[in-house]
Design an enzyme around this catalytic site. Sequence first.
Site, short mmCIF file in Angstrom:
data_model
loop_
_atom_site.label_atom_id
_atom_site.label_comp_id
_atom_site.label_asym_id
_atom_site.label_seq_id
_atom_site.Cartn_x
_atom_site.Cartn_y
_atom_site.Cartn_z
N LEU A 227 0.81 -1.21 0.00
CA LEU A 227 0.00 0.00 0.00
C LEU A 227 0.85 1.27 0.00
O LEU A 227 1.71 1.46 0.88
CB LEU A 227 -0.93 -0.01 1.22
CG LEU A 227 -1.93 1.15 1.33
CD1 LEU A 227 -2.90 1.13 0.15
CD2 LEU A 227 -2.68 1.08 2.66
N ASP A 228 0.62 2.12 -1.01
CA ASP A 228 1.26 3.44 -1.13
C ASP A 228 2.78 3.37 -1.20
O ASP A 228 3.48 4.32 -0.85
CB ASP A 228 0.85 4.36 0.03
CG ASP A 228 -0.62 4.73 -0.02
OD1 ASP A 228 -1.14 4.92 -1.14
OD2 ASP A 228 -1.25 4.84 1.05
N GLU A 229 3.32 2.24 -1.66
CA GLU A 229 4.77 2.10 -1.75
C GLU A 229 5.24 1.79 -3.17
O GLU A 229 6.37 1.37 -3.38
CB GLU A 229 5.26 1.01 -0.78
CG GLU A 229 5.06 1.37 0.68
CD GLU A 229 5.65 0.35 1.64
OE1 GLU A 229 6.42 -0.51 1.17
OE2 GLU A 229 5.34 0.41 2.84
#
Length: 284
Positions: A227-229
């Site tokens: 997530l979000d990486e």
Amino acid sequence: MEHTYRLVISCPDRVGIVAKVSNFLSTYNGWITEASHHSDFQSGWFFMRHEIKASSIPFGLDQFRAAFEPIAKEFNMNWHIADSAQPKKVILMCSKESHCVADLLHRWHSKELNAEIVAVISNHDDLRRMVDWHDIPYHHIPVSKENKDEAFAQVDGLFQQYEADVVVLARYMQILPSELCAKYAGKVINIHHSFLPSFAGARPYHQAYSRGVKLIGATCHYVTQDLDEGPIIEQDVIRITHSDSIEDMVRLGKDVEKNVLARGLRSHIEDRVITYENKTVVFD
């Protein structure tokens, strides 16, 4: 807009790559209108993007691919060539916040984006009237704990139905299943405020205000199972002061988010982004 072919290459770095590609294009009278190169000395990889005037090449893309394949094999290239006259098909996904999707619809309507927005998918019905005004299909697919698998199966079906080249999470407040992230790797773009992970969770601007932050910003990136990486495409920040209220920070944050997302999408649809490992090369 000039009709061009976009040749995008990444491969292990070595002597002779540019010369070989340039000689190939020169052999067929290819007129290069834009050329970008980058060597990553740490990884030992080379990245290239050429725009070639389509009218200067005596054949179409299929013949181009066949003629170029021996060079690609010689240099172990990851490569593709795209036609600027064939706009990429874009699906927007949103929830209740309108600033990002409204901005992209406006840019599309005013022909700032050379893309075809084929549909909007949302887990809420709030933005239907705005999307309907643009004569774009709006698909309301509610998502809950009970129906998640079924809902995202419908989402996947729409991705396939519209033959989407890229999906933009324009403040879509649901997490895509890992299966979809893997299936559409490099084709799903997200935007989030740059407080993450420092101010994760609910009410990030309130958290940031209580800490007296001096900069707020946004990050546009590809979606991965982490997530979000995912690989970062575009970022920006804006300075704030102690005199800015929480409401000011939210307003300024929305401005940064929509601008960063629009720039990130533009780079993607113009084939300016090359992903390598978990980072990107983005040619201006």
